[in-house]
Every structure is written in C-alpha cells, then in structure tokens.
Design a protein around this motif. Structure first.
Motif, PDB file in Angstrom:
ATOM      1  N   THR A  36      -9.880 -23.638   0.731  1.00 27.23           N
ATOM      2  CA  THR A  36      -8.586 -23.880   0.082  1.00 27.23           C
ATOM      3  C   THR A  36      -8.743 -24.692  -1.204  1.00 27.23           C
ATOM      4  OG1 THR A  36      -8.240 -25.885   1.403  1.00 27.23           O
ATOM      5  CG2 THR A  36      -7.320 -23.821   2.260  1.00 27.23           C
ATOM      6  N   ARG A  37      -9.939 -25.137  -1.486  1.00 27.99           N
ATOM      7  CA  ARG A  37     -10.185 -25.978  -2.664  1.00 27.99           C
ATOM      8  C   ARG A  37     -10.834 -25.163  -3.782  1.00 27.99           C
ATOM      9  NH1 ARG A  37     -13.734 -30.768  -0.266  1.00 27.99           N
ATOM     10  NH2 ARG A  37     -13.786 -31.326  -2.492  1.00 27.99           N
ATOM     11  N   ASN A  38     -10.685 -25.637  -5.024  1.00 25.50           N
ATOM     12  CA  ASN A  38     -11.355 -24.972  -6.136  1.00 25.50           C
ATOM     13  C   ASN A  38     -12.087 -25.958  -7.051  1.00 25.50           C
ATOM     14  OD1 ASN A  38      -9.251 -26.176  -7.513  1.00 25.50           O
ATOM     15  ND2 ASN A  38      -8.079 -24.277  -7.764  1.00 25.50           N
ATOM     16  N   ASP A  39     -12.276 -27.181  -6.551  1.00 28.50           N
ATOM     17  CA  ASP A  39     -13.020 -28.197  -7.315  1.00 28.50           C
ATOM     18  C   ASP A  39     -14.500 -28.112  -6.950  1.00 28.50           C
ATOM     19  OD1 ASP A  39     -12.191 -29.069  -4.712  1.00 28.50           O
ATOM     20  OD2 ASP A  39     -12.711 -31.134  -5.229  1.00 28.50           O
ATOM     21  N   LYS A  40     -15.223 -27.267  -7.668  1.00 28.99           N
ATOM     22  CA  LYS A  40     -16.600 -26.956  -7.293  1.00 28.99           C
ATOM     23  C   LYS A  40     -17.484 -28.200  -7.208  1.00 28.99           C
ATOM     24  CE  LYS A  40     -20.368 -23.750  -8.315  1.00 28.99           C
ATOM     25  NZ  LYS A  40     -20.841 -22.657  -9.204  1.00 28.99           N
ATOM     26  N   ASN A  46      -3.756 -24.926   4.513  1.00 27.37           N
ATOM     27  CA  ASN A  46      -3.270 -25.174   3.156  1.00 27.37           C
ATOM     28  C   ASN A  46      -2.468 -26.470   3.080  1.00 27.37           C
ATOM     29  OD1 ASN A  46      -4.264 -22.853   1.765  1.00 27.37           O
ATOM     30  ND2 ASN A  46      -2.718 -21.611   2.784  1.00 27.37           N
TER      31      ASN A  46
END
Length: 241
Positions: free
Chosen positions: A109-113, A81
């Motif tokens: 840990t990312r959410n930018d698809k 993280n």
C-alpha cells in the motif's frame, strides 16, 4: 484526551445455531497494548476475525468502530489501506515467495521506495535470521522464523492498529521470549496493539490493560498488572493456586 482507535460494542458472532461470541464490548486506545486472554474455544480468534472481516459465512451483529468509522462487513484488503494489520494464528506467510518478497508484500500500500527499503533493513536488524535467509522461500522456514516474518510483514504497512493472534503458539521458549521482546519494543515505539495470547502470564506482563474471555463473553477487564495478582486469574490462567 484519550483517542479511541478501536471500539467493539455488543459484538455477536453465530455460525448457524452456534453462538461463538455472545455480545462483548472492548476498546483499544491510541498507544495501548491490550491483551485478550482466555481458554481455547473462548471466542478470542473469532473476535479478531470479526474485526478484520476474515470470518467464513456467519452472522455478525454489533458495532465495530475503527478510527471513528464503522468497519463491520468491510473487506480485509480495504482495512490494510486504513493501516489496520493482523498477524493471523498460524502465521499465514506466502510460502512460495521469498522472505524479501513477503516483506515487500507487507508494504504494497506504500509507494515510498526509500522508506520501504529502510524498513526492510530495520526488520532484518531486529530479526537477523531473516536477513541471512532473505532469498529463501518462506515455506521452508521454521515455525519461529515464519512468525518473525509474519510480524515484520505486518509492520511494513505502518499499522495504526496491529492485531496479533496467538504469536507464541507452537514456538520454543527462546523464540517465545524473542517474539514478546519485539511486541514490547513495537508497543514502546507507539504502535497500538491488540494481542490475543494463550500465554497469559507473558501477555499480562506486557500489556497495559486486559480482557478475559470465557465461552463467548468478557468476564473480566482491567489493569493487566492487577490481573497478574488476581487469585481468580492466577487459578484459571496462570497455573497458580
């Protein structure tokens, strides 16, 4: 002003009565590629595992400061993280997952698809073999292909510090050159790297600065290119008289 990413001070690691690391200091500054070289059993891998909290039960003393805060005793999953990633010795891919799934795990840990998909395509372009085998289980890959995957997976997390433990171990000369080509490229893109490597010549050629470790101690440090021409380093690690 030099920005310090990692600072290790008076690090000691003991397994019972065995002192594997005996009080070492090292630092890695933003944008640097630092290499730690030395013979088998010198304590290099133990040092990386102490930094990442992946050692078995043992005594760790000293300071480990990453981006200005102490991470000694931190759980490895928390360090991801904080954008600290490690490619372990032996690769450590998820053998029962596909190549695509391994890369997705690197980005958990990312959410930018859109960014994640773009990065997958980026690493597929760097390692075309992985793209050809995207749906293949990682455990069926060759050692070199697994090393490519392990590096790409770590880089999917956009690390501020990338630790590489013996990335060339057990690979063919052609594959070793490919791996080091990627190491140099990633470094040129601004990723800060600490590289543990037995191929001292390639490591010193790629690095900015270097530390030599022997029997749990740092015995030499300085400019990597200068070390390439140092008679003691040549005799001990480069196979030259």
């Amino acid at each position: 002003m030099v920005e310090n990413v990692l600072r290790v001070s008076n690090l000691k690691v003991a397994y019972g009565g065995i002192k594997a690391v005996k009080g070492i200091d090292l630092e890695v500054n933003k944008g640097e590629l630092i290499t730690l070289i030395g013979a088998n059993g010198a304590g290099k891998t133990t040092t990386l595992k102490a930094i990442t909290g992946t050692l078995p039960d043992c005594k760790v003393e000293g300071d480990i400061i990453y981006n200005g805060k102490s991470i000694k005793g931190s759980n490895s999953f928390n360090l991801v993280n904080d954008q600290l990633a490690m490619v372990p010795e032996g690769r450590g891919v998820f053998t029962r997952m596909t190549i695509q799934e391994n890369l997705m795990m690197g980005a958990f840990t990312r959410n930018d698809k859109a960014g994640i998909n773009a990065d997958i395509e980026k690493w597929f372009s760097v390692f075309p073999r992985l793209k050809e085998r995207a749906a293949q289980l990682a455990g069926t890959l060759s050692g070199g292909e697994q090393q490519m995957l392990a590096m790409a997976r770590a880089l999917m997390s956009h690390p501020k510090l990338l630790l590489l433990d013996e990335p060339s171990m057990g690979l063919s000369p052609i594959m070793v050159e490919k791996i080091f080509e990627v190491v140099r490229t990633v470094s040129a893109e601004g990723v800060t790297i600490l590289l543990v490597e037995q191929n001292a010549k390639l490591a010193l050629q790629a690095a900015n600065r270097a530390y030599v470790m022997d029997s749990g101690l740092i015995t030499m440090s300085g400019d990597a290119k200068d070390m390439l021409n140092d008679p003691k380093v040549q005799a001990a690690y480069l196979g030259e008289a």
